[in-house]
Design an enzyme around this catalytic site. Structure first.
Site, mmCIF file in Angstrom:
data_model
loop_
_atom_site.group_PDB
_atom_site.id
_atom_site.type_symbol
_atom_site.label_atom_id
_atom_site.label_comp_id
_atom_site.label_asym_id
_atom_site.label_seq_id
_atom_site.Cartn_x
_atom_site.Cartn_y
_atom_site.Cartn_z
ATOM 1 N N ASN A 70 102.583 110.413 46.354
ATOM 2 C CA ASN A 70 103.022 111.731 46.820
ATOM 3 C C ASN A 70 103.041 112.780 45.718
ATOM 4 O O ASN A 70 103.237 112.468 44.545
ATOM 5 C CB ASN A 70 104.407 111.638 47.470
ATOM 6 C CG ASN A 70 104.318 111.050 48.868
ATOM 7 O OD1 ASN A 70 103.258 110.586 49.282
ATOM 8 N ND2 ASN A 70 105.418 111.052 49.585
ATOM 9 N N MET A 71 102.879 114.027 46.150
ATOM 10 C CA MET A 71 102.916 115.201 45.257
ATOM 11 C C MET A 71 104.052 115.119 44.226
ATOM 12 O O MET A 71 103.866 115.272 43.039
ATOM 13 C CB MET A 71 103.114 116.420 46.171
ATOM 14 C CG MET A 71 103.122 117.748 45.512
ATOM 15 S SD MET A 71 101.488 118.339 45.123
ATOM 16 C CE MET A 71 100.747 118.675 46.687
ATOM 17 N N LYS A 72 105.268 114.828 44.736
ATOM 18 C CA LYS A 72 106.456 114.860 43.874
ATOM 19 C C LYS A 72 106.407 113.790 42.783
ATOM 20 O O LYS A 72 106.879 113.998 41.671
ATOM 21 C CB LYS A 72 107.698 114.647 44.754
ATOM 22 C CG LYS A 72 108.990 114.986 44.058
ATOM 23 C CD LYS A 72 110.124 114.975 45.058
ATOM 24 C CE LYS A 72 110.501 113.533 45.331
ATOM 25 N NZ LYS A 72 111.748 113.293 45.984
ATOM 26 N N GLY A 73 105.831 112.632 43.106
ATOM 27 C CA GLY A 73 105.697 111.580 42.100
ATOM 28 C C GLY A 73 106.967 110.817 41.825
ATOM 29 O O GLY A 73 107.803 110.637 42.709
ATOM 30 N N GLU B 38 106.889 112.194 36.699
ATOM 31 C CA GLU B 38 105.415 112.191 36.660
ATOM 32 C C GLU B 38 104.891 112.500 38.059
ATOM 33 O O GLU B 38 105.304 111.868 39.026
ATOM 34 C CB GLU B 38 104.890 110.814 36.239
ATOM 35 C CG GLU B 38 105.355 110.333 34.883
ATOM 36 C CD GLU B 38 104.604 111.000 33.737
ATOM 37 O OE1 GLU B 38 103.689 111.806 34.015
ATOM 38 O OE2 GLU B 38 104.940 110.716 32.583
#
Ligand code: B12
Length: 261
Positions: free
Chosen positions: A131-134, A138
């Site tokens: 996912n984008m958020k990581g 990271e």
């Protein structure tokens, strides 16, 4: 401990002083908490070859179960200098480096399909990587300019995962397996490889599995290209994919030049 160099050719756990062999362990017995259960726990530890066994904590877990914490002493040691562990060896690059690496070598984004397969509903690990958020500060693969991703979520049948990977002409398939009770992950992962082979598409994809009880060694054993365990960070996976997909693509081009498939 400062200044003392342990002898890694005869390494053993320690609690208070180097080499004392002290460990703590815990387990559940299918017996209600009682002095009989406490003694059973102690004898199990003695049967494991441990010394100086003390049951320091016993707690009732409800009808017919008890939980035990034990202190004990290990008498064996191992020669850690002779241990060779299978691990992913591609260098770990930073976020920008991975994007630059891909941009410099590919004319498109790398396509990655991921899923938690079988009955597994633990999506947090796969999301951490994709996912984008990581995860842990990271970014996940979705945030990289070099990747196009499809995260199919939880409880995806192996057949559906393969169908999606074929449909989008993926470079890599990412599988997450968290539940390992009764080796369900081994059966599920083996089934995925068998289906890919039966469809004649195994070599089209870089095949990666991850989860808290997954090791690179297990992944290789099951016919995967790589395995990532607990605490994996997204850049480790991004770096591996960037570098491995390129090797795969180069090999395929060479096969084409040679008149191969
Ligand atoms: C949250 C959670 C749940 C949530 C899941 C919600 C969700 N959407 O994910 C809910 C409540 C639904 C749940 C249900 C169950 N759970 Co649960 N759950 C947990 C818990 C507490 C945390 C897992 C987690 O999110 N970890 C955080 C992530 C970030 O870590 P991770 O998964 O290890 O992922 C990292 C690496 O492993 C790796 N990684 C993971 N996947 C992938 C994939 C790829 C491709 C790569 C490269 C890397 C990678 O990278 C990640 C980042 O570093 C754990 C216990 C624990 N403390 O770990 C139990 C645990 C996993 N659950 C467990 C069990 C038994 C269950 C149930 C069977 C309980 C039940 N009887 O109903 C059900 C099963 C549901 C199902 N069908 O799967 C057991 C599994 C035991 C086992 N080894 O088999 C655990 C260990 C608890 C326990 N001690 O008993 N659970």
């Amino acid at each position: 401990m400062s200044g003392v160099r342990p002898d890694i050719t005869a390494i053993r756990p320690y609690g208070d002083t180097l080499d004392d062999g002290r460990i703590q362990m815990s387990f559940t017995l299918p017996m209600e908490a009682s002095e009989q259960a406490r003694e059973a726990a102690r004898q199990i530890a003695l049967g494991m070859g441990l010394d100086d066994v003390t049951v320091v904590h016993m707690r009732d877990l409800g009808e017919g179960f008890s939980f035990h914490v034990l202190y004990a002493r290990v008498t064996v040691s191992v020669d850690a200098s002779r241990i060779v562990v299978a691990k992913v060896t591609t260098p770990v690059l930073g976020f920008d480096e991975v994007n630059e690496y891909i941009a410099a070598r590919y004319s498109r984004k790398l396509r990655v399909v991921g899923a938690c397969t079988g009955s597994d509903a633990h999506t947090v690990g796969l999301d951490a990587i994709m996912n984008m958020k990581g995860y842990a500060g990271e970014y996940g693969l979705e945030r990289y300019s070099g990747f196009q991703t499809w995260n199919m979520g939880a409880q995806v049948p192996n057949e559906d995962l393969i169908a999606r990977a074929v449909q989008v002409d993926a470079d890599a398939i990412l599988v997450s397996q968290v539940v390992t009770q009764k080796d369900v992950h081994v059966r599920n992962l083996t089934n995925l490889v068998e289906l890919l082979e039966a469809d004649g598409v195994r070599d089209r994809f870089v095949l990666v599995v991850g989860g808290p009880r997954v090791s690179h060694e297990l992944a290789l054993e099951l016919g995967f290209d790589a395995g990532f365990g607990a605490g994996t960070l997204p850049p480790e996976v991004a770096s591996y994919l960037a570098q491995t997909c390129l090797t795969r693509a180069t090999a395929a081009t060479r096969a084409d030049d040679d008149g191969g498939v």
